[in-house]
Design an enzyme around this catalytic site. Structure first.
Site, short mmCIF file in Angstrom:
data_model
loop_
_atom_site.label_atom_id
_atom_site.label_comp_id
_atom_site.label_asym_id
_atom_site.label_seq_id
_atom_site.Cartn_x
_atom_site.Cartn_y
_atom_site.Cartn_z
N ILE A 51 0.86 -1.18 0.00
CA ILE A 51 0.00 0.00 0.00
C ILE A 51 0.90 1.23 0.00
O ILE A 51 2.05 1.17 0.43
CB ILE A 51 -0.99 0.01 1.19
CG1 ILE A 51 -0.27 -0.13 2.52
CG2 ILE A 51 -2.03 -1.06 1.03
CD1 ILE A 51 -1.22 -0.13 3.72
N ASP A 52 0.37 2.34 -0.50
CA ASP A 52 1.18 3.54 -0.67
C ASP A 52 1.72 4.05 0.67
O ASP A 52 1.16 3.79 1.73
CB ASP A 52 0.35 4.65 -1.31
CG ASP A 52 -0.08 4.30 -2.73
OD1 ASP A 52 0.62 3.52 -3.38
OD2 ASP A 52 -1.13 4.83 -3.16
N LYS A 53 2.80 4.81 0.59
CA LYS A 53 3.46 5.36 1.77
C LYS A 53 2.48 6.07 2.69
O LYS A 53 2.48 5.86 3.90
CB LYS A 53 4.56 6.34 1.33
CG LYS A 53 5.21 7.11 2.47
CD LYS A 53 6.21 8.12 1.93
CE LYS A 53 6.80 8.97 3.06
NZ LYS A 53 7.75 9.99 2.56
#
Length: 340
Positions: free
Chosen positions: A151-153
């Site tokens: 999942i994105d930062k």
């Protein structure tokens, strides 16, 4: 230590590879593991056998074992997680919220701001560094954390990471088949006419900004993607929705929501940090700025994760609560709706 290959650092790459092979008419009958070792570059027989054990090798759509003998004109499909390559990653004492752990895998609640794996100028203080330290407290040498998704930062929420290659391969097949259960909560700009809907299209890199994904009706401009959503709460100028992924492309929810005119709140890259709805009074603008200050990242949380366990074959289901910044912004919006 070991690290996932360089390809994984490129966000458009999946965390697994898929091969489709049609056996030549003149092929003699040999074991499928030996056949695939000769046909797929840089692959070990052990990886092939793990794939067969995990039902990731199919012949005409049906799983076969490693001793299956290929025949002329067989249509073979194989799904594999990317192999690890040599690269030093050091354990770092970073707090990580482990929701569940056993011999094969663990589920973590990733905090916003934490990068999942090294790359793109983030070579330390990642989730992988934290998990190496976590594993080293109980096992020496510690297993290397193997990724099957990310999942994105600046997205918070649930992530499954495996400790062994077979578990990684088993879960990679579920991600490839889109049988993994993944639900996100997102705060988006605007109100919806209907309580639920579906967004679909081909996602690819934007020609104007390569960091951003865009949605197209043209098959040649990306990969097919589907997101189902339903409205959980309405604030007039914004809505809290639940998104269920049918596919898992890079920035899928963020790109889909912008595509239908409802960018995720506070998502600067996708246009969510400007005033889209509501009134233009100084008071309201200050209210929105205060919300941006509380939550200076996209309002997106991976709240539900479900999959079949690689060794027990039992369905595993996990859910967690929204993080503090998300909850605080929602409370402010609820109060504002009552006292605009």
């Amino acid at each position: 230590m070991l690290k996932q290959p360089e390809e994984i650092a490129e966000e458009e790459k999946e965390l697994y590879e898929h091969h489709r092979i049609v056996v030549d008419k003149g092929q003699t009958q040999i074991r499928i593991d030996k056949f695939l070792v000769n046909r797929i570059e840089n692959i070990s027989r052990n990886r092939i056998q793990n794939a067969a054990k995990a039902d990731c090798i199919l012949c005409f759509g049906k799983p076969v074992k490693s001793n299956y003998k290929v025949k002329p004109n067989d249509e073979i499909s194989i799904v594999l997680p990317y192999p690890v390559i040599e690269l030093e990653i050091l354990p770092e004492d970073i707090e990580v919220d482990v929701i569940y752990e056993d011999h094969a895998l663990l589920v973590v609640n990733k905090s916003p701001g934490m990068v999942v794996h090294p790359g793109h100028n983030n070579y330390n203080r990642t989730l992988l560094n934290a998990l190496l330290f976590h594993f080293s407290k109980t096992v020496q040498p510690p297993p290397f954390p193997l990724l099957v998704h990310r999942i994105d930062k600046d997205t918070s929420g649930l992530l499954v990471v495996t400790k062994e290659e077979y578990a990684q391969t088993f879960l990679a097949r579920q991600f490839f088949d889109h049988s993994i259960e993944r639900k996100y909560q997102a705060l988006v700009w605007g109100d919806f006419e209907k309580n639920s809907g579906t967004v679909s299209g081909f996602i690819g890199r934007s020609a104007k900004d390569r960091r951003v994904m865009s949605v197209s009706d043209n098959e040649g401009e990306g990969k097919w993607s589907v997101t189902h959503y339903k409205v959980l709460e309405r604030f007039g100028f914004a809505s809290l929705i639940e998104c269920q992924l049918e596919t898992g492309r890079t920035h899928q929810i963020r790109a889909h929501m912008r595509h239908i005119g409802h960018p995720i709140f506070s998502d600067e890259m996708y246009g969510g940090r400007i005033l889209h709805k509501g009134n233009s009074t100084t008071k309201f603008k200050q209210f929105i700025d205060n919300c941006f200050t509380i939550m200076p990242r996209q309002a997106l949380h991976a709240g539900v994760l479900g999959f079949i366990h690689p060794t027990t074959n039992q369905m595993m289901h996990f859910s967690n609560e929204l993080p503090a910044d998300f909850t605080q912004v929602l409370e402010k919006m609820r109060r504002n709706s009552k006292n605009p």
